[in-house]
Design a protein around this motif. Structure first.
Motif, PDB file in Angstrom:
ATOM      1  N   LYS A   5       0.876  -1.160   0.000  1.00  0.00           N
ATOM      2  CA  LYS A   5       0.000   0.000   0.000  1.00  0.00           C
ATOM      3  C   LYS A   5       0.918   1.216   0.000  1.00  0.00           C
ATOM      4  CE  LYS A   5      -3.868  -0.273   2.237  1.00  0.00           C
ATOM      5  NZ  LYS A   5      -5.017  -0.143   1.383  1.00  0.00           N
ATOM      6  N   SER A   7       1.310   5.571  -0.774  1.00  0.00           N
ATOM      7  CA  SER A   7       0.556   6.820  -0.717  1.00  0.00           C
ATOM      8  C   SER A   7       1.224   7.824  -1.655  1.00  0.00           C
ATOM      9  CB  SER A   7       0.555   7.359   0.717  1.00  0.00           C
ATOM     10  OG  SER A   7      -0.073   8.615   0.756  1.00  0.00           O
ATOM     11  N   ARG A  11      -3.256  10.082  -1.457  1.00  0.00           N
ATOM     12  CA  ARG A  11      -4.175   9.025  -1.888  1.00  0.00           C
ATOM     13  C   ARG A  11      -3.452   7.684  -1.783  1.00  0.00           C
ATOM     14  NH1 ARG A  11      -5.308  13.162  -6.279  1.00  0.00           N
ATOM     15  NH2 ARG A  11      -7.165  14.203  -5.511  1.00  0.00           N
ATOM     16  N   GLU A  12      -4.193   6.667  -1.362  1.00  0.00           N
ATOM     17  CA  GLU A  12      -3.625   5.333  -1.151  1.00  0.00           C
ATOM     18  C   GLU A  12      -3.845   4.463  -2.387  1.00  0.00           C
ATOM     19  OE1 GLU A  12      -2.646   3.741   2.116  1.00  0.00           O
ATOM     20  OE2 GLU A  12      -2.273   5.786   2.798  1.00  0.00           O
ATOM     21  N   ASP A  14      -2.985   0.316  -3.893  1.00  0.00           N
ATOM     22  CA  ASP A  14      -2.457  -1.031  -3.699  1.00  0.00           C
ATOM     23  C   ASP A  14      -1.689  -1.399  -4.960  1.00  0.00           C
ATOM     24  OD1 ASP A  14      -3.551  -1.580  -1.134  1.00  0.00           O
ATOM     25  OD2 ASP A  14      -5.515  -1.883  -2.057  1.00  0.00           O
TER      26      ASP A  14
END
Length: 125
Positions: A5, A7, A11-12, A14
């Motif tokens: 994950k 950033s 905003r994150e 995957d």
């Protein structure tokens, strides 16, 4: 295949990567996040795709500048290596200056006077 994950611009995401490449992915994501933070600071809120595109373009611009600098440095290194090879193939002749006769004569006269003084001192003792 590990999933991380990351950033970018607050905003994150995957993201999957190859085993053992997690460090490189985190490093690349940090660089992208730095550029996204600059954009967000200048423009404010922007759509995710635009933020990622602009951040990627900013990184590509920096990379192109570094590649230009690298090419220039490699060219200078190649020139320096050629000059060094030339210098090693044709060594410079170094001449040692000869002591002028006047200096040699003067030093001999001073030595003779010093010996004469030493003789006088020795005789007086």
């Amino acid at each position: 295949m590990p999933e991380l994950k990351i950033s970018v611009g607050g905003r994150e995401f995957d993201v999957a990567c190859q085993e053992g490449e997690e460090h490189f992915l985190r490093s690349a994501a940090a660089m992208l996040d730095t550029e996204a933070s600059v954009l967000l600071g200048q423009i404010g809120r922007i759509p995710e795709t635009r933020m990622l595109l602009m951040s990627g373009l900013m990184l590509a611009d920096k990379t192109a500048g570094l590649e230009d600098q690298l090419r220039s440095a490699l060219a200078r290194a190649k020139t320096a290596e050629a000059a060094l090879s030339e210098a090693q193939a044709n060594p410079t002749r170094v001449e040692v200056p000869v002591i002028p006769v006047e200096v040699t004569d003067t030093l001999a006269e001073i030595a003779a006077r010093a010996e004469a003084l030493a003789d006088r001192v020795e005789e007086s003792l």
